[in-house]
Design an enzyme around this catalytic site. Sequence first.
Site, PDB file in Angstrom:
ATOM      1  N   PRO A   2       0.826  -1.212   0.000  1.00 55.49           N
ATOM      2  CA  PRO A   2       0.000   0.000   0.000  1.00 55.49           C
ATOM      3  C   PRO A   2       0.861   1.264   0.000  1.00 55.49           C
ATOM      4  O   PRO A   2       1.936   1.282   0.586  1.00 55.49           O
ATOM      5  CB  PRO A   2      -0.792  -0.121   1.305  1.00 55.49           C
ATOM      6  CG  PRO A   2       0.013  -1.013   2.174  1.00 55.49           C
ATOM      7  CD  PRO A   2       0.781  -1.922   1.277  1.00 55.49           C
ATOM      8  N   GLU A   3       0.387   2.297  -0.681  1.00 60.36           N
ATOM      9  CA  GLU A   3       1.066   3.589  -0.689  1.00 60.36           C
ATOM     10  C   GLU A   3       0.240   4.577   0.123  1.00 60.36           C
ATOM     11  O   GLU A   3      -0.845   4.244   0.603  1.00 60.36           O
ATOM     12  CB  GLU A   3       1.308   4.029  -2.133  1.00 60.36           C
ATOM     13  CG  GLU A   3       2.142   2.992  -2.873  1.00 60.36           C
ATOM     14  CD  GLU A   3       2.566   3.379  -4.291  1.00 60.36           C
ATOM     15  OE1 GLU A   3       2.618   4.575  -4.612  1.00 60.36           O
ATOM     16  OE2 GLU A   3       2.840   2.453  -5.070  1.00 60.36           O
ATOM     17  N   LYS A  53       4.326   4.707   6.460  1.00 63.83           N
ATOM     18  CA  LYS A  53       3.668   3.454   6.835  1.00 63.83           C
ATOM     19  C   LYS A  53       3.472   3.321   8.335  1.00 63.83           C
ATOM     20  O   LYS A  53       3.015   2.292   8.816  1.00 63.83           O
ATOM     21  CB  LYS A  53       4.438   2.264   6.280  1.00 63.83           C
ATOM     22  CG  LYS A  53       4.380   2.223   4.746  1.00 63.83           C
ATOM     23  CD  LYS A  53       5.005   0.982   4.179  1.00 63.83           C
ATOM     24  CE  LYS A  53       4.828   0.900   2.669  1.00 63.83           C
ATOM     25  NZ  LYS A  53       5.645   1.893   1.934  1.00 63.83           N
ATOM     26  N   GLN A  70       5.171  -2.755   8.919  1.00 66.04           N
ATOM     27  CA  GLN A  70       6.173  -3.493   8.131  1.00 66.04           C
ATOM     28  C   GLN A  70       5.461  -4.163   6.960  1.00 66.04           C
ATOM     29  O   GLN A  70       4.638  -3.550   6.308  1.00 66.04           O
ATOM     30  CB  GLN A  70       6.933  -4.500   9.006  1.00 66.04           C
ATOM     31  CG  GLN A  70       7.532  -3.895  10.271  1.00 66.04           C
ATOM     32  CD  GLN A  70       8.649  -2.893  10.022  1.00 66.04           C
ATOM     33  OE1 GLN A  70       9.083  -2.706   8.902  1.00 66.04           O
ATOM     34  NE2 GLN A  70       9.104  -2.211  11.065  1.00 66.04           N
ATOM     35  N   ARG A 125      13.232  10.522  11.202  1.00 68.89           N
ATOM     36  CA  ARG A 125      13.875  10.186   9.935  1.00 68.89           C
ATOM     37  C   ARG A 125      12.933  10.393   8.752  1.00 68.89           C
ATOM     38  O   ARG A 125      13.364  10.709   7.655  1.00 68.89           O
ATOM     39  CB  ARG A 125      14.330   8.725   9.999  1.00 68.89           C
ATOM     40  CG  ARG A 125      15.510   8.384   9.126  1.00 68.89           C
ATOM     41  CD  ARG A 125      16.115   7.039   9.511  1.00 68.89           C
ATOM     42  NE  ARG A 125      15.158   5.954   9.519  1.00 68.89           N
ATOM     43  CZ  ARG A 125      14.923   5.164  10.578  1.00 68.89           C
ATOM     44  NH1 ARG A 125      15.587   5.341  11.695  1.00 68.89           N
ATOM     45  NH2 ARG A 125      14.048   4.203  10.500  1.00 68.89           N
ATOM     46  N   ASN A 169       5.637   3.144  -5.406  1.00 66.29           N
ATOM     47  CA  ASN A 169       6.024   2.928  -6.797  1.00 66.29           C
ATOM     48  C   ASN A 169       5.025   3.458  -7.821  1.00 66.29           C
ATOM     49  O   ASN A 169       5.412   4.073  -8.807  1.00 66.29           O
ATOM     50  CB  ASN A 169       6.297   1.454  -7.046  1.00 66.29           C
ATOM     51  CG  ASN A 169       7.107   1.260  -8.312  1.00 66.29           C
ATOM     52  OD1 ASN A 169       8.006   2.060  -8.600  1.00 66.29           O
ATOM     53  ND2 ASN A 169       6.782   0.257  -9.093  1.00 66.29           N
ATOM     54  N   ARG A 253      12.640  -1.652  -8.681  1.00 65.34           N
ATOM     55  CA  ARG A 253      11.181  -1.719  -8.791  1.00 65.34           C
ATOM     56  C   ARG A 253      10.790  -1.493 -10.243  1.00 65.34           C
ATOM     57  O   ARG A 253      11.469  -0.750 -10.974  1.00 65.34           O
ATOM     58  CB  ARG A 253      10.508  -0.640  -7.910  1.00 65.34           C
ATOM     59  CG  ARG A 253      10.899  -0.683  -6.432  1.00 65.34           C
ATOM     60  CD  ARG A 253      10.283  -1.831  -5.666  1.00 65.34           C
ATOM     61  NE  ARG A 253       8.826  -1.778  -5.666  1.00 65.34           N
ATOM     62  CZ  ARG A 253       8.101  -0.997  -4.879  1.00 65.34           C
ATOM     63  NH1 ARG A 253       8.683  -0.182  -4.022  1.00 65.34           N
ATOM     64  NH2 ARG A 253       6.780  -1.035  -4.945  1.00 65.34           N
TER      65      ARG A 253
END
EC number: 3.2.2.-
Length: 263
Positions: A2-3, A53, A70, A125, A169, A253
């Site tokens: 999932p994005e 995520k 994850q 981060r 992606n 990818r």
Amino acid sequence: MPEGPEIRRAADSLEAAIQGEPLTDVWFAFPQLKSFESQLIGKRITRLETRGKALLTHFSNQLTLYSHNQLYGVWRIVDAGDTPQTTRVLRVRLQTANKAILLYSASDIEMLTPEQLAVHPFLLRVGPDVLDMSLTVEQVKARLLSPKFRHRQFGGLLLDQAFLAGLGNYLRVEILWQAELTPQHKASQLSEGRLDVLAHAMLDIPRLSYQTRGKVDDNKHHGALFRFRVFHRDGERCERCGGVIEKTIVSSRPFYWCPECQK
Ligand SMILES: [Zn+2]
């Protein structure tokens, strides 16, 4: 995988199920979280925030549950009291009078105070999330031109959550097509005009996907719907120039692009 748009919509569903209602039952699998169970009874979930995520579940007593799915973690919404049949391992149960949200299989789960939230290593981060509606085109441009990112090729940069969270992606592919750029381009090479087009695409495309992906155009919907222009369209004609869309691999990818107009 999932994005950002899919993750945000999943968070919207969780919010719709239990946001604002007093918690009647709280259960955590991990021993270090057990002491929070009784503290959270009667408290409310005020907001579910997505950071790439990672999901931040904010409670009305100022605590925040950090969870990162994850590859395996998954949330489910059920009626209060229901326990679905599944082979997945339950990690979190947050229940109100009507509904419960269940987190399965995730192992990266912590309870944070506001002070701990401010210095959490993953959150420090990760870049700003493209579905955070307060993020502006000017801020994206400044980030593109910052010393850390200006010499990075877009093919890798657009997958790096440290740059912007929420891109993945299919968004990388569609953004570069929209901006007529190749994965080898870098911000330091671009004119002000091209940079502007790119920065707009970086926010407009994920947000349009979030708002409309999967919706059918039934003439009730005014304005554009999200659809793929190049993703999974290798061999088809480019709708902008008529060139043939190609597939290759960039940063490990699949990458789809039109060599005629992306240059
Ligand atoms: Zn083209």
